[in-house]
Design a protein around this motif. Structure first.
Motif: not given
Length: 690
Positions: A327-342
């Protein structure tokens, strides 16, 4: 696009500015893995809030338990009051997964108690991600479990507007197509009711009511009203969107294709089972699957529909399932476009890595014995490598980073100096057996605790088992010391309430097992007792001890007592690391002339959002009637029963329901008082006998 807008009366200080600069620099360079090594009380959440503010990307924050996730969600809400901060955890208060034990021929049906308010917050999370960019989702590891397709969820929504040509009957049919339920009683999220020429709907992610009025076969007016007091919140709305009430949704074409695919798999599997001579398993599977298919065909849904998710998604066997991450946004080439903090990554990373294997083992047994189709195995959590691929850039935060973070991080930003000047607590080791005699760690702990309580402090104590935690809490109460216990069997919302009440001073000692370690922010704590500190193992490892000791680092008077007869390797390393950090902080304080100050933190918690308007009204009444409830609960209950009956006669069912639930709480108080009196009598009898 709305931007992240950080609100705080403080500015980065101590080690925070250099940590923020390092982490932002790493993100801008495209680094995939970074670590923030931050000691307890150094403001790791504030540092990450500053990073989010600078990079301006939607963010997923993963916590390893629901209690910590709730606390983090509240902290991020405070930092970003004008942005969308949501809480996404498993919606089960109780969960027993479907399973089969071949040895005893025992089938365990899936049993779950769904918390409607947490489910509402889950929908709020997914809807925010599909409609805006300034979103922070604080989630437990449930975010790596299968969830319906975001494309279908977004597609199967209902848009309506003022002036739309649509009859009231067709409007209701459209609501049922996206799984809204009709009711004539009080509205709950995901329900609607028809009153005259209007329809009232409570969206699944909200607590307000959308009222839609009709004039002949046309929508004439739309407004939002308060669910409890019926005041108007927003008038003359032009257009409104309703999302479905379930995450696993599909349109008619998708359902037809899915049913065809399920039938094909069923036929193939039945042939295989018959060939192997497993006639009982074949018959079991045929009945179960055909029933589920009939339900899907008729109502578009069945219990356990997630086990057929591969067919609805059109995925191949063993292909990666949809999860919250999709549900998070992706770039045009389908890669994750968000930050993950663990957060607390030393626990969360291994937890994420271990989910797949446990789920797979259980599902294979179900499939082998004919309880599920093989495709049920594709309703699963992500493998760790899939999680890595779907999340893109990650920042791990921990006071004790694990092996994975240390080996993979291109940058490790140390944050040891606290802006408050607070120093890691002093540690004292006390023997359980002294000069050949059993001293008794509990008796000593009670004596030390009473000193702290007299000074207005609060005390934590950790035990090795849940039973020990419960027994110790009960023993402390018998000694007239106000205490409560907390462990993983305590319900999610109750855990958060207990911690908030502890901070407010409603009781003095909180007893726990390992839930007292990571991330719990309780600056009121002045002492921690660690019982059986020399029992080497997971709960008394170096990491666990450092984390537990850190709970006392938010108070200037913080101290820790380790009850042990020998100094284990874990104890030695934990004490050495604590001393190293103390030295760094003391040197900084001396150099900058800083006098340490206890952190003052407002007591808030996310449970207020989880409570329905109805429950909030009940709680408010209980507070108003608190004095009489203490003095004479029976008298108050009789009065409330009269008021409830009067409200019911006037057809004011909402007020009657609120009074009914207040009466239930009063009954609990009366029953508790009776039990306490009986226990007191029994104690006096025993004393007499002695």
């Amino acid at each position: 696009m709305k931007k992240f807008d950080l609100k705080s009366e403080y500015k980065p200080a101590g080690d925070q500015p250099q940590a923020i600069k390092k982490l932002v620099g790493g993100l801008e360079k495209g680094d995939k893995h970074q670590t923030l090594l931050g000691v307890t009380g150094s403001g790791k959440t504030f540092t990450m809030a500053n990073v989010i503010q600078q990079v301006q990307k939607p963010t997923l924050v993963i916590a390893h338990n629901k209690t910590l996730a709730a606390q983090l969600a509240q902290e991020y809400k405070d930092f970003f009051p004008n942005n969308a901060v949501h809480y996404f955890v498993s919606y089960y208060d109780y969960y027993q997964p479907e399973a089969y034990k071949p040895v005893t021929d025992t089938y365990i049906e899936k049993e779950a108690m769904v918390n409607a308010e947490i489910e509402r917050l889950r929908h709020a999370s997914t809807q925010a991600l599909l409609t805006r960019k300034d979103v922070i989702i604080v989630a437990s590891v449930s975010c790596i479990y299968g969830l319906g397709s975001p494309e279908e969820y977004e597609k199967v929504n209902f848009k309506f507007f003022k002036g739309m040509k649509l009859s009231r009957g067709d409007f209701i049919r459209k609501l049922t197509h996206i799984y809204f339920e009709r009711t004539n009683a009080d509205l709950e999220p995901g329900q609607f009711r028809a009153i005259g020429q209007s329809v009232e709907i409570m969206p699944v992610s909200e607590k307000f009511i959308v009222q839609v009025q009709f004039d002949a076969d046309q929508i004439s007016y739309i407004q939002r009203i308060d669910g409890l007091n019926k005041t108007i919140l927003e008038e003359d709305i032009k257009t409104y969107f309703l999302f479905p009430t379930k995450h696993f949704v599909a349109n008619e074409d998708v359902i037809k294709k899915a049913l065809k695919s399920i039938q094909s798999e069923l036929d193939e599997r039945l042939k295989q089972l018959t060939k192997e001579g497993k006639n009982l398993e074949a018959e079991r599977l045929k009945r179960r699957t055909r029933y589920d298919m009939a339900m899907i065909r008729e109502v578009g849904y069945c219990n356990g529909i997630e086990n057929y998710s591969r067919h609805f998604d059109g995925r191949l066997p063993d292909e990666t399932p949809n999860t919250l991450l999709d549900y998070f946004p992706k770039t045009k080439d389908g890669k994750a476009d968000f930050l993950t903090v663990i957060d607390e990554s030393h626990v969360a990373v291994p937890q994420i890595g271990g989910m797949y294997a446990g789920d797979r083992s259980r599902k294979e047994t179900l499939v082998e014995h004919g309880f599920r189709l093989p495709s049920a195995k594709d309703n699963r959590p992500l493998r760790f490598e899939e999680f890595e691929k779907k999340t893109g850039q990650k920042i791990y935060t921990s006071a004790t980073p694990g092996k994975y973070e240390n080996e993979n991080s291109s940058i490790t930003a140390e944050q040891i100096i606290r802006p408050t000047g607070l120093v890691d607590p002093q540690i004292e080791i006390k023997p359980i057996v002294e000069k050949g005699k059993y001293k008794g760690q509990v008796f000593d702990f009670i004596a030390e605790s009473e000193k702290e309580i007299k000074k207005g402090g609060r005390v934590l104590v950790t035990t090795l088992t849940k039973k020990m935690a419960e027994d110790l809490s009960e023993y402390l109460k018998e000694k007239k010391i106000k205490s409560e216990y907390i462990h993983s069997d305590v319900k999610t919302i109750d855990r958060i309430d207990i911690i908030s009440n502890f901070r407010r001073g409603e009781f003095d000692i909180l007893v726990g097992v390992n839930l007292l370690r990571e991330g719990l922010d309780m600056p009121e704590v002045t002492m921690i007792g660690i019982l059986d500190a020399d029992k080497e193992g997971f709960l008394r490892s170096e990491t666990a001890l450092i984390q537990t000791i850190g709970r006392a680092a938010r108070n200037v008077d913080g101290r820790v007592i380790l009850y042990a007869d020998e100094v284990t390797g874990s104890m030695k390393r934990a004490i050495e690391e604590t001393d190293r950090r103390r030295t760094i902080q003391l040197d900084w304080n001396k150099k900058h002339n800083i006098t340490p100050k206890t952190i003052i933190k407002t007591i808030k918690d996310i449970t207020e959002q989880m409570k329905t308007e109805h429950q909030s009204a009940v709680d408010t009444l209980m507070k108003v009637d608190a004095d009489l409830a203490k003095k004479n609960p029976e008298k108050l209950m009789k009065r409330k029963e009269k008021q409830m009956n009067a409200a019911a006669k006037m057809l004011d069912f909402e007020t009657a329901a609120i009074l009914r639930d207040e009466i239930k709480q009063l009954e609990e108080i009366i029953n508790k008082d009776k039990k306490d009196k009986e226990k007191e009598k029994a104690t006096k009898k025993r004393s007499k006998f002695k």
